[in-house]
Design an enzyme around this catalytic site. Structure first.
Site, short mmCIF file in Angstrom:
data_model
loop_
_atom_site.label_atom_id
_atom_site.label_comp_id
_atom_site.label_asym_id
_atom_site.label_seq_id
_atom_site.Cartn_x
_atom_site.Cartn_y
_atom_site.Cartn_z
N ASP B 159 60.86 51.03 43.87
CA ASP B 159 62.17 51.69 43.81
C ASP B 159 63.29 50.66 43.84
O ASP B 159 64.28 50.76 43.09
CB ASP B 159 62.31 52.66 44.99
CG ASP B 159 61.11 53.58 45.10
OD1 ASP B 159 60.94 54.44 44.22
OD2 ASP B 159 60.32 53.42 46.05
N HIS B 187 59.59 57.01 49.84
CA HIS B 187 59.26 56.76 48.44
C HIS B 187 59.01 58.12 47.78
O HIS B 187 57.87 58.56 47.60
CB HIS B 187 58.02 55.88 48.32
CG HIS B 187 57.55 55.72 46.90
ND1 HIS B 187 58.31 55.12 45.92
CD2 HIS B 187 56.39 56.09 46.29
CE1 HIS B 187 57.65 55.13 44.78
NE2 HIS B 187 56.49 55.71 44.98
#
Lengths: 325, 325
Positions: B159, B187
């Site tokens: 990410d 996440h």
């Protein structure tokens, strides 16, 4: 920071191209101080998947990766490129006629050779990975008259590395302690993995391993390793082929270690009696971006016969594509 | 040569494990002077494919790769391991009940945590990549009472890297010139990619990009990038996830650059008001093999709200697996 260099990869959405692109972008081929621009080439139907590869490459935030170009246009793909890895091909499949092999790969490697000739950097180094790799490289080379034939090569490094592994497993020696191995000829079942001059832990390999193991187990194991991988994985070698391509390019660019050599498919200059112009794998030493065939190795009758068998196959392949040369 | 270190990878025949294993064996994680032993773990039905991965790894003739162990037995897989990358998991799929998520991942990460607790090196560093990564890491950590919680982490680096890429594409700045980015929390779609303290070419990111682009385009783009990749590739992120895992481990082991930090899922010590013990992504600086949360960042109302939303989701995930903790 050095200026970026351009690396073209064809068949870049395939499994070998995919494995190569990320390792190269992390600095695995040219080092961690060399910015790069990737020029990824695919056939039209694979452009969507290639877009996904580009997105993932960008998502890695590689500090060295300055740009990614994706295209199905080979002139764009090879424009100013410093290195070209030709992965995409139509390999020969069971029952396929020679004329089909000719037609399919001629359509790929003839135009790619011309596009490289007309658009790549004048110092481009080309490695053909897509099978039949030697003859595909021969076609590309013959369609690039403005470049030196010495700028074209075909990949034998996967065979070379496989042979190193077999010797390491057999003898318990470390990979780094096995030197002067050669795989001669064609990247096919006729290839000749030769330990006549190989050194293992400072000793002659032929005195370390049994000669019947060498002839009856080692040689066929190396020749047939590709099929063995397919049978285990349910897919052909991908990351190991990409790794071999990176090793080939690293040696070609940065040199081979002192006291060692590697195996590269290169245009024969007639060394060891091999027909001139044939794309044939020889033992080579690399230095300052060039290779040189290792001369004056003694070839016994077994070796001579084996190198002739694989030469014969390459002559037949060449005859089958002669209209393209 | 240094003594070899052991790296365990679970789910090693899958696409992320496959991409990671070759880059790690080439020296991409621990450097080109560190020999390694790979301990590849798979479930029983994938052992045949894993054998193929092992064969290909050996066929690379990596000088650093001293040995490859393949197993479905986690005690063997984690024995004496210095690093563990937990890739294999059962991610939550559409329509899946929380109780299924609990059961499936509990069966994987509870026993893996115990096996690591009982058999790994006392200095093992564990990175959970398999989704739901934060909560899987929480389960593993809670099943390893003899180890420090600080030895367990979950991956937010994909990410983080995706966010860097979006900022680079938007501003034309180089990746290396974008620093102090944070991705907070889980996440998942609730993650909060935060540019409040980010610097781009020496300027405040918030003064370089438009705030409405940041809130309406950047944040959802980063949150939804995984789905975008799947739609383009027809397969989920593989090599980019492996690359992020390598980045995470490199920073954890060798440190983050001066004047920068990274994002890691770590057990919360209560910083920024986040519930203690939750596996939550914070901005961290790494040095000498340890991480430290970056303290005293100013959190405006927007940031506070966003960090609370993703905390709430993680609290719900934790409640769903509380029998395993």
């Amino acid at each position: 920071m050095k200026p970026a260099v351009r690396i073209a990869i064809t068949g870049a959405a395939g499994n070998i191209g995919y494995a190569a692109a990320f390792r190269i972008s992390a600095g695995g081929m040219l080092g961690t101080d060399q910015p790069i621009i990737l020029q990824l080439v695919e056939i039209e139907p694979a452009l969507q998947a290639l877009k996904g590869v580009e997105m993932e490459l960008l998502d890695c935030a590689f500090p060295l990766l300055e740009n990614v170009i994706t295209t199905s246009d080979i002139e764009t793909g090879f424009k100013d490129t410093d290195y070209a890895l030709l992965v995409g091909s139509k390999p020969r499949t069971k029952g396929m006629e020679r004329s089909d092999l000719l037609g399919d790969n001629g359509k790929i490697f003839g135009p790619q050779g011309r596009a490289i000739n007309n658009h790549a950097s004048r110092n481009v180094k080309v490695l053909v990975i897509g099978n039949p790799a030697n003859t595909n490289a021969l076609i590309a080379m013959n369609n690039a008259p403005d470049l030196s034939p010495s700028q074209f090569s075909s990949m034998m490094r996967l065979d070379h590395n496989r042979a190193l592994n077999q010797l390491s497993l057999k003898t318990g020696s470390k990979i780094a302690d096995i030197t002067r191995l050669t795989v001669w000829g064609n990247h096919s079942l006729t290839q000749y993995p030769d330990i006549s001059h190989c050194r293992i832990d400072g000793q002659d390999a032929t005195s370390v391993v049994d000669i019947s193991w060498y002839k009856e187990t080692f040689i066929p194991n190396v020749q047939n390793r590709g099929a063995e991988i397919i049978s285990a994985r349910g897919a052909s070698s991908a990351a190991s082929a990409a790794s071999a391509a990176i090793d080939h390019m690293r040696n070609w660019i940065f040199g081979t270690p002192e006291d060692d050599w590697t195996s590269m498919g290169i245009p024969s200059a007639g060394d060891y009696g091999i027909t001139e112009g044939l794309m044939y794998s020889f033992p080579v030493r690399c230095k300052n971006g060039s290779y040189e065939v290792v001369h004056d190795l003694h070839m016994d009758d077994f070796s001579t016969e084996k190198t002739k068998i694989t030469e014969k196959e390459l002559l037949e392949e060449r005859d089958a594509v002669k209209a393209l040369l």
